[in-house]
Design an enzyme around this catalytic site. Structure first.
Site, PDB file in Angstrom:
ATOM      1  N   CYS A   1      42.186  33.555  68.446  1.00  8.57           N
ATOM      2  CA  CYS A   1      41.624  34.369  67.365  1.00  8.57           C
ATOM      3  C   CYS A   1      41.201  33.434  66.240  1.00  8.57           C
ATOM      4  CB  CYS A   1      42.665  35.366  66.848  1.00  8.57           C
ATOM      5  SG  CYS A   1      42.035  36.506  65.584  1.00  8.57           S
TER       6      CYS A   1
ATOM      7  N   CYS B   1      45.459  34.572  60.388  1.00 10.94           N
ATOM      8  CA  CYS B   1      46.518  35.225  59.609  1.00 10.94           C
ATOM      9  C   CYS B   1      47.811  34.439  59.853  1.00 10.94           C
ATOM     10  CB  CYS B   1      46.678  36.679  60.028  1.00 10.94           C
ATOM     11  SG  CYS B   1      45.131  37.616  59.858  1.00 10.94           S
TER      12      CYS B   1
ATOM     13  N   GLY C   1      43.278  38.481  69.525  1.00 11.24           N
ATOM     14  CA  GLY C   1      41.877  38.501  69.116  1.00 11.24           C
ATOM     15  C   GLY C   1      41.535  39.519  68.055  1.00 11.24           C
ATOM     16  N   GLU C   2      40.370  39.325  67.457  1.00  4.99           N
ATOM     17  CA  GLU C   2      39.836  40.263  66.474  1.00  4.99           C
ATOM     18  C   GLU C   2      38.693  41.020  67.160  1.00  4.99           C
ATOM     19  OE1 GLU C   2      40.242  41.750  63.564  1.00  4.99           O
ATOM     20  OE2 GLU C   2      38.268  42.619  63.902  1.00  4.99           O
TER      21      GLU C   2
ATOM     22  N   SER D   1      44.215  46.484  59.473  1.00 10.63           N
ATOM     23  CA  SER D   1      45.395  45.659  59.178  1.00 10.63           C
ATOM     24  C   SER D   1      45.320  45.215  57.726  1.00 10.63           C
ATOM     25  CB  SER D   1      45.417  44.448  60.116  1.00 10.63           C
ATOM     26  OG  SER D   1      45.534  44.892  61.446  1.00 10.63           O
ATOM     27  N   LEU D   2      45.921  45.998  56.843  1.00  9.87           N
ATOM     28  CA  LEU D   2      45.789  45.734  55.404  1.00  9.87           C
ATOM     29  C   LEU D   2      46.865  44.743  54.945  1.00  9.87           C
ATOM     30  CD1 LEU D   2      43.816  46.709  53.206  1.00  9.87           C
ATOM     31  CD2 LEU D   2      45.560  48.353  52.504  1.00  9.87           C
TER      32      LEU D   2
ATOM     33  N   ASN E   1      57.566  40.888  63.312  1.00  8.10           N
ATOM     34  CA  ASN E   1      58.195  40.188  64.425  1.00  8.10           C
ATOM     35  C   ASN E   1      57.991  38.704  64.129  1.00  8.10           C
ATOM     36  OD1 ASN E   1      59.268  39.512  66.865  1.00  8.10           O
ATOM     37  ND2 ASN E   1      57.888  40.784  68.074  1.00  8.10           N
TER      38      ASN E   1
ATOM     39  N   CYS F   1      52.074  39.965  69.026  1.00 14.91           N
ATOM     40  CA  CYS F   1      50.763  39.388  69.220  1.00 14.91           C
ATOM     41  C   CYS F   1      50.755  37.884  69.528  1.00 14.91           C
ATOM     42  CB  CYS F   1      50.071  39.694  67.886  1.00 14.91           C
ATOM     43  SG  CYS F   1      48.493  39.044  67.611  1.00 14.91           S
TER      44      CYS F   1
HETATM   45  N1  SAH Z   1      42.971  41.265  64.987  1.00 20.43           N
HETATM   46  C1  SAH Z   1      43.291  42.656  64.996  1.00 20.43           C
HETATM   47  C2  SAH Z   1      44.097  43.123  66.197  1.00 20.43           C
HETATM   48  C3  SAH Z   1      45.195  42.255  66.733  1.00 20.43           C
HETATM   49  S1  SAH Z   1      46.800  42.232  66.027  1.00 20.43           S
HETATM   50  C4  SAH Z   1      44.025  43.022  63.732  1.00 20.43           C
HETATM   51  O1  SAH Z   1      44.421  42.125  63.008  1.00 20.43           O
HETATM   52  O2  SAH Z   1      44.145  44.198  63.441  1.00 20.43           O
HETATM   53  C5  SAH Z   1      47.437  43.869  66.009  1.00 20.43           C
HETATM   54  C6  SAH Z   1      48.356  44.123  64.830  1.00 20.43           C
HETATM   55  O3  SAH Z   1      49.558  43.325  64.928  1.00 20.43           O
HETATM   56  C7  SAH Z   1      47.709  43.755  63.493  1.00 20.43           C
HETATM   57  O4  SAH Z   1      47.974  44.768  62.559  1.00 20.43           O
HETATM   58  C8  SAH Z   1      48.429  42.476  63.134  1.00 20.43           C
HETATM   59  O5  SAH Z   1      48.378  42.208  61.767  1.00 20.43           O
HETATM   60  C9  SAH Z   1      49.831  42.730  63.664  1.00 20.43           C
HETATM   61  N2  SAH Z   1      50.660  41.536  63.805  1.00 20.43           N
HETATM   62  C10 SAH Z   1      50.267  40.296  64.087  1.00 20.43           C
HETATM   63  N3  SAH Z   1      51.332  39.448  64.118  1.00 20.43           N
HETATM   64  C11 SAH Z   1      52.411  40.189  63.856  1.00 20.43           C
HETATM   65  C12 SAH Z   1      53.808  39.901  63.730  1.00 20.43           C
HETATM   66  N4  SAH Z   1      54.268  38.669  63.888  1.00 20.43           N
HETATM   67  N5  SAH Z   1      54.633  40.930  63.445  1.00 20.43           N
HETATM   68  C13 SAH Z   1      54.153  42.190  63.281  1.00 20.43           C
HETATM   69  N6  SAH Z   1      52.869  42.521  63.378  1.00 20.43           N
HETATM   70  C14 SAH Z   1      51.988  41.536  63.655  1.00 20.43           C
END
Ligand code: SAH
Length: 384
Positions: free
Chosen positions: A141, A145, A196-197, A253-254, A333, A376
């Site tokens: 990705c 983040c 991925g996004e 994902s805010l 997580n 993820c």
């Molecule tokens: N890129 C997209 C979809 C993939 S991640 C997005 O960001 O929405 C799906 C969700 O899991 C997103 O809301 C993301 O922020 C969250 N996520 C990613 N890593 C995480 C973690 N370690 N713990 C909890 N949620 C997580």
């Protein structure tokens, strides 16, 4: 990944952003597969290859309706042409490397190797009333983040429509073959919350949504309402999705209601602010009449303060109170080596209480599959 000499991801401005919207050029493409094509395109392709066009429908039926993957079971195809037809439209796309189970086998996570060695993962989650498949849309990705395992390795490549669809079909096969406890079943929901996004791989993802929702046997015949596309908030692509006319659920994902913190947690925010992003989500809800889901990963001492709950409620209520939105809190997580950890349950309860006091429907995501690296990208990250 942690190197004491370099500071952790610190976006310092638009130029530092990993803005990878497009596929790198000059790469070998994934094998072409019938799931990449519309019904008409499948037929045309066979005709171009000197084969009979009507065989496309038979192949589609094997793939999407019968969920067959062994050519020997495709007995309505003439034996002499079977290999040629299968090579043209049903080439192998991915190999399972590892499957991990939790919740007595009702949560199954699979690590896949794609044709070029790229690794992606998908998760099947069976509940009493539904089966949800969580799928990847990119290998890696580009959104970076810092709390997300996938975000740490960067983007390898976009997945093809068929590679995305194949994850769902593989889940459907194992359910149909009674490999998941609870008896034969179908996939009812698909969430684009794997690696991925999805909106950075817009065309392939829309193609996949169409294949999932095309009536059987052209596609899987699922309801668009059962499909959720989750995004960091690529505003122009949210607007494009609004105009697409497919009533999928949009998840945003805010993770923070203010730009200062969101710039750090979701670096694309330096390009599209909270206000612009929530505005696009609101338009999506207004036009599609679909309630938008706000994803908010609860991180202890980072974004879980009571005042931020109030601010989040105010930001969302700024657009009207007809229930256009609901908040889904995700207990973080923690990824290996991460400085972030999950919120205290007491702070989480207070966060929920404050949002509900402002009239925002709020749920706390159940945390299936923790013990199998449910977050993820963690399984692929361990493997590579
Ligand atoms: N890129 C997209 C979809 C993939 S991640 C997005 O960001 O929405 C799906 C969700 O899991 C997103 O809301 C993301 O922020 C969250 N996520 C990613 N890593 C995480 C973690 N370690 N713990 C909890 N949620 C997580």
């Amino acid at each position: 990944m942690s190197d004491a000499s370099t500071p952790p991801t610190a976006p310092s401005g638009a130029t530092a952003l990993p803005l990878v919207f497009d596929e790198p050029r000059g790469r070998r493409k994934p094998p072409r597969h019938l799931a990449d094509l519309t019904e008409a395109e499948r037929k045309d392709l066979l005709t171009e290859l000197g084969l009979q066009g009507f065989r496309a429908k038979q192949l589609s039926n094997h793939y999407f309706a019968r969920l067959v993957d062994d050519p020997d079971e495709m007995t309505d195809l003439p034996a002499a042409q079977r290999a040629e037809l299968v090579a043209a439209l049903l080439p192998p796309l991915m190999t399972p490397l590892r499957t991990m189970e939790a919740d007595k086998g009702t949560t199954r996570k699979t690590l896949w190797r794609l044709f070029d060695g790229a690794l992606v993962e998908s998760v099947l989650m069976r509940y009493p009333d539904r089966v949800t498949m969580c799928v990847s849309s990119q290998a890696g990705c580009g959104m970076a983040c810092p709390f997300c395992a996938t975000g740490q390795g960067g983007l390898q490549r976009n997945m093809s429509t068929a590679e995305i669809v194949e994850q769902v079909v593989a889940g459907a096969r194992s359910l149909a073959r009674d490999e998941v406890p609870g008896g034969p079943a179908r996939v009812s929901n698909v969430v684009f919350m794997g690696m991925g996004e999805p909106l950075a791989n817009y065309k392939a993802v829309i193609g996949a949504v169409r294949r999932l929702t095309d009536p059987s046997p052209a596609g899987l015949g699922m309801s668009a309402r059962g499909v959720t596309v989750s995004t960091v908030g690529l505003v122009p692509r949210i607007r494009q999705l609004t105009d697409e006319g497919i009533p999928v659920t949009l998840a945003l994902s805010l993770h923070a209601p203010d730009d200062e913190l969101r710039n750090e947690l979701v670096p694309i925010n330096t390009r599209f602010s909270v206000a612009e992003t929530v505005d696009a989500a609101w338009d999506y809800a207004r036009v599609t009449k679909r309630r938008v889901s706000i994803e908010y990963a609860m991180m202890r001492g980072i974004n879980d303060q009571a005042w931020r709950a109030d601010l989040l409620g105010d930001v969302l209520n700024g657009y009207g109170d007809w229930g256009w939105v609901h908040v889904n809190l995700i207990p973080l997580n923690p990824t290996p080596g991460s400085k972030w950890t999950a919120s205290d349950p007491k702070d989480e309860r207070e966060f929920v209480r404050r949002l509900e006091a402002k009239g925002i429907p709020t749920t706390v995501r159940d945390t299936r599959g923790r013990e199998i690296d449910g977050a993820c990208g963690q399984l692929a990250a361990t493997e590579s």
